[in-house]
Design an enzyme around this catalytic site. Structure first.
Site, PDB file in Angstrom:
ATOM      1  N   GLY A 170       0.783  -1.235   0.000  1.00  0.00           N
ATOM      2  CA  GLY A 170       0.000   0.000   0.000  1.00  0.00           C
ATOM      3  C   GLY A 170       0.811   1.279   0.000  1.00  0.00           C
ATOM      4  CG  HIS A 222       2.831  -1.277 -15.546  1.00  0.00           C
ATOM      5  ND1 HIS A 222       2.550  -2.556 -15.102  1.00  0.00           N
ATOM      6  CD2 HIS A 222       3.936  -1.370 -16.331  1.00  0.00           C
ATOM      7  CE1 HIS A 222       3.446  -3.386 -15.617  1.00  0.00           C
ATOM      8  NE2 HIS A 222       4.306  -2.694 -16.367  1.00  0.00           N
ATOM      9  NE  ARG A 263     -10.418 -15.226 -10.361  1.00  0.00           N
ATOM     10  CZ  ARG A 263      -9.504 -14.493  -9.717  1.00  0.00           C
ATOM     11  NH1 ARG A 263      -9.664 -13.194  -9.606  1.00  0.00           N
ATOM     12  NH2 ARG A 263      -8.453 -15.045  -9.172  1.00  0.00           N
TER      13      ARG A 263
HETATM   14  C1  GRF Z   1       4.506  -1.435  -6.890  1.00  0.00           C
HETATM   15  O1  GRF Z   1       5.715  -1.855  -7.487  1.00  0.00           O
HETATM   16  C2  GRF Z   1       3.597  -0.855  -7.949  1.00  0.00           C
HETATM   17  O2  GRF Z   1       4.313  -0.389  -9.059  1.00  0.00           O
HETATM   18  C3  GRF Z   1       2.801  -2.006  -8.396  1.00  0.00           C
HETATM   19  O3  GRF Z   1       2.557  -2.752  -7.206  1.00  0.00           O
HETATM   20  C4  GRF Z   1       3.732  -2.651  -6.373  1.00  0.00           C
HETATM   21  C5  GRF Z   1       3.344  -2.549  -4.925  1.00  0.00           C
HETATM   22  O4  GRF Z   1       2.691  -1.334  -4.724  1.00  0.00           O
HETATM   23  N1  GRF Z   1       1.599  -1.539  -9.064  1.00  0.00           N
HETATM   24  P1  GRF Z   1       2.153  -0.871  -3.252  1.00  0.00           P
HETATM   25  O5  GRF Z   1       3.362  -0.680  -2.356  1.00  0.00           O
HETATM   26  O6  GRF Z   1       1.254  -1.968  -2.728  1.00  0.00           O
HETATM   27  O7  GRF Z   1       1.435   0.415  -3.524  1.00  0.00           O
END
Ligand code: GRF
Length: 212
Positions: free
Chosen positions: A12, A110, A66
């Site tokens: 997060g 991303h 799913r």
């Molecule tokens: C990060 O590398 C982000 O780029 C990808 O998920 C990973 C974890 O993100 N989308 P977070 O720390 O949970 O926000």
């Protein structure tokens, strides 16, 4: 006031950047109305609780199929009634029904400069492992709208980060998060809340205006 729902799966840190940006006035005219995680153990849920934002877990483990998970996720999102859905480290293939129900209202962060190192199988550390293996000199992050495919929607913002000698995938991931993700994701939400992002076919245009 833009009602923003954030979907998470892990630590997060992107959610935290959003929460901090709202508190600091760097995201204007928006309220984080909820956090949904597919992972009950996600520290992102703790971050939401610490910020007083309602957080819930909608886990595939709680559904027989799913399809039922997809339906349950969409039902919960409809209950929250967001204006914008932010996928912030959300490691779930977004159901097509969700994309259809919220056209132009779902964005994703991303950790590469799309169209490089994206699509099926490119997430988390794998992205940076592939970037280093290819020997790129520049990587970065992208915020884009979500469409029916993976990482193919119109790009909103990108920010480049130089690869440094000796970078490990973890070191590159951390620098891209700090220097790119945690900057452009809040910035994109603020631009959307200000009505300054226009989708034009496969691309977007950012209208002029006062930045936060
Ligand atoms: C990060 O590398 C982000 O780029 C990808 O998920 C990973 C974890 O993100 N989308 P977070 O720390 O949970 O926000």
């Amino acid at each position: 006031m833009l009602r923003v729902l954030v979907c998470v799966s892990g630590g997060g840190t992107n959610l935290q950047a959003i929460l901090d940006a709202v508190a600091a006035g760097k995201i204007r005219d928006a309220e984080i109305v909820g956090v949904i995680s597919n992972n009950a153990d996600a520290y992102a849920l703790t971050r939401a609780a610490n910020a007083g934002v309602p957080g819930i877990c909608v886990s595939p483990k709680d559904f027989a199929t799913r399809t039922e998970f997809n339906e349950g996720l969409l039902a919960k999102i409809d209950e929250i009634a967001p204006d914008l859905i932010v996928l912030a480290g959300f490691l779930v293939q977004v159901p097509e029904a969700m994309v259809r129900a919220y056209p132009g209202m779902i964005i994703n962060i991303h950790p590469s400069l799309i169209p490089s190192f994206c699509g099926v199988g490119y997430y988390g550390l794998k992205v940076h492992e592939q970037a280093l293996a290819r020997g790129v000199k520049v990587s970065g992050a992208t915020v884009h709208f979500v469409d029916e495919d993976m990482d193919t929607g119109p790009i909103i913002l990108q920010k480049a980060v130089y690869v440094q000698d000796g970078d490990t995938p973890k070191a590159l991931q951390q620098r891209i998060m700090e220097e790119a993700e945690w900057q452009i994701l809040p910035q994109a939400i603020d631009l959307i809340a200000q009505g300054r992002v226009v989708i034009e076919g496969r691309t977007t245009r950012i209208l002029p205006g006062a930045d936060a």
